[in-house]
Design a protein around this motif. Sequence first.
Motif, mmCIF file in Angstrom:
data_model
loop_
_atom_site.group_PDB
_atom_site.id
_atom_site.type_symbol
_atom_site.label_atom_id
_atom_site.label_comp_id
_atom_site.label_asym_id
_atom_site.label_seq_id
_atom_site.Cartn_x
_atom_site.Cartn_y
_atom_site.Cartn_z
ATOM 1 N N PRO A 56 0.811 -1.222 0.000
ATOM 2 C CA PRO A 56 0.000 0.000 0.000
ATOM 3 C C PRO A 56 0.845 1.273 0.000
ATOM 4 O O PRO A 56 0.425 2.297 -0.529
ATOM 5 C CB PRO A 56 -0.809 -0.110 1.307
ATOM 6 C CG PRO A 56 -0.833 -1.572 1.611
ATOM 7 C CD PRO A 56 0.485 -2.096 1.138
ATOM 8 N N HIS A 110 -6.255 -9.798 2.545
ATOM 9 C CA HIS A 110 -7.582 -9.238 2.286
ATOM 10 C C HIS A 110 -8.573 -9.500 3.406
ATOM 11 O O HIS A 110 -9.767 -9.342 3.225
ATOM 12 C CB HIS A 110 -8.124 -9.789 0.965
ATOM 13 C CG HIS A 110 -7.198 -9.524 -0.193
ATOM 14 N ND1 HIS A 110 -6.972 -8.257 -0.678
ATOM 15 C CD2 HIS A 110 -6.416 -10.360 -0.934
ATOM 16 C CE1 HIS A 110 -6.107 -8.326 -1.680
ATOM 17 N NE2 HIS A 110 -5.760 -9.585 -1.844
ATOM 18 N N TRP A 144 -6.520 0.332 3.769
ATOM 19 C CA TRP A 144 -7.291 0.443 2.517
ATOM 20 C C TRP A 144 -7.875 1.848 2.367
ATOM 21 O O TRP A 144 -7.836 2.426 1.277
ATOM 22 C CB TRP A 144 -8.413 -0.594 2.499
ATOM 23 C CG TRP A 144 -7.950 -2.010 2.551
ATOM 24 C CD1 TRP A 144 -6.691 -2.481 2.222
ATOM 25 C CD2 TRP A 144 -8.692 -3.148 2.988
ATOM 26 N NE1 TRP A 144 -6.624 -3.833 2.413
ATOM 27 C CE2 TRP A 144 -7.829 -4.290 2.881
ATOM 28 C CE3 TRP A 144 -9.991 -3.336 3.435
ATOM 29 C CZ2 TRP A 144 -8.250 -5.564 3.220
ATOM 30 C CZ3 TRP A 144 -10.406 -4.628 3.767
ATOM 31 C CH2 TRP A 144 -9.543 -5.719 3.667
ATOM 32 N N LYS A 170 -6.783 4.546 -0.582
ATOM 33 C CA LYS A 170 -7.796 5.045 -1.516
ATOM 34 C C LYS A 170 -7.798 6.571 -1.537
ATOM 35 O O LYS A 170 -7.886 7.203 -2.601
ATOM 36 C CB LYS A 170 -9.164 4.516 -1.110
ATOM 37 C CG LYS A 170 -10.281 4.871 -2.071
ATOM 38 C CD LYS A 170 -11.607 4.244 -1.632
ATOM 39 C CE LYS A 170 -12.734 4.618 -2.593
ATOM 40 N NZ LYS A 170 -14.029 4.017 -2.159
#
Length: 526
Positions: free
Chosen positions: A151, A266, A276, A280
């Motif tokens: 990430p 996940h 996450w 984003k």
Amino acid sequence: MCSYEEGEGRVELAMEALLYALVLLLCGLALHFYYNAWIRPERIRRKLRLQGIGGPPPAFLHGNLKEVRRFVGEEKGRRRGGGEEKIRHDYSSALFPYFDRWRSMYGPIFLYTMGNVPMLHVSHPELVREMNLCKSLDLGKATYLKRTHEPLFGHGILKSNGDSWTQQRKIIAPEFFMDKVKGMVELMVDSAMPLLRTWERRVEDGGGTAEINIDEDLKSYSADVISRASFGSSYSKGKQIFLKLYELKKAVSKPNLLLEITGIRHIPTKSNREVWKLNKEIRSLILEVVREGSINEGRCSPENNLLRAILRSTTDAGGGDAEDFVVDNCKNIYFAGHETTAVAATWCLLLLALHPEWQERTRAEVKELCAGRSPDANSLLKMKTLTMVIQEVLRLYPPGPVISREALRDIKLGTIQLPKGINIFIPVPTMHQNHDTWGADAYEFNPKRFEHGVTGACRLPQTYLPFGAGPRTCLGQNFAMVELKIVLALILIKFSFVLSPNYKHSPMLRLIVEPEHGVGLIVKKV
């Protein structure tokens, strides 16, 4: 009745078959887990043991993590109970106490295991030299943290390997050549002005002196520089990206042994949901800047705008999504160019505060070369004393305390046959303070050792590693050196400073080596 019994029998057979399939699946998963957790790393370790390389015996699942935690806990207890200590620069044992213990037992090259990842510790100068000279792409960036760090870095240049890395380097490297960096000097000077005005105001409000905690001011300066360089006039939005990336770095830095062994990323845990969400938001902010087309505005010309350069080159990125390429490499440039430079500047000011004779000598040089003006590209090139100071600070306090590589295929390095999958770990402070390489004063601050450059400073210049090693040496080192010179020169011209009596020396590893409690200086105008 017969058909009912037959139907019941078929149901039982189906249930038995399902149960059998489930047992096979669970057995398969267990074998897969056991293979990754023990068999695969043990095969790698065995190949190195057969070459005479020893190390602490690993335990199932944990490897040597329990020993690491015990040694770290003992070191923390020792430091807490040690009372007030003189400032010392040989802090490697505080960061990596387990390496000190194992080196005394097994020598400068030994095996250890973190979780299921076999590691080869290398602090032998000749072998480090061989690694630095190795140009093979088979010796690449370590992949064992790739899932955890994805990430933060995506598939950008910092974590990529092989052809992907070669292609990205071809695109990005020219934007950090010195001729391009010279064009960014003015924007770096502009970024330093708010810091200077803030310090002047604090000194005036304090009646001629002020105690200033410099860490956050230098991080703000560095953030402004990389934002302007990346986004031109959109640096205010760039700062929003910085804040989000800082939060993402904290979230991603939390240990996740299950993820590294299984590869399962996940599961919607609280930590994963936070990662996450931040990822984003960061992606959205970067793409918003791209779509606005604001890169043509402001004082930073398109030629000097890093985002502009990446956008121009996305068609050459070779496969993959163009948006992913832009987002990932913007994040990589942010991470590589922000805190590392700010922390290096912090250590520079700390060392200059501790050594007033070098502070005065450097200030005299800067004032003479600038002659009442702000630093420019020509004057920066002539600042020999300031360069020596920065080089010596980066020797004692390299922001990146480790260099890690992974053998992506079987490869020979010196006399050692490295099996595919072994991770090589070089402790940079240990190499930078090796008495055989640097002399009896290796623990002392002595910029004069760099009077004739790195080649004249030590026996093996390839063991000087502040910007990494080999072909993976940091692309932005010219950018970082110019940025450091500018902020230090401007501060030296306007202010003199000594270390605050409240300062407590405690270098700490938070991905990079930084002062645990910050740095306070007593500042006055020159």
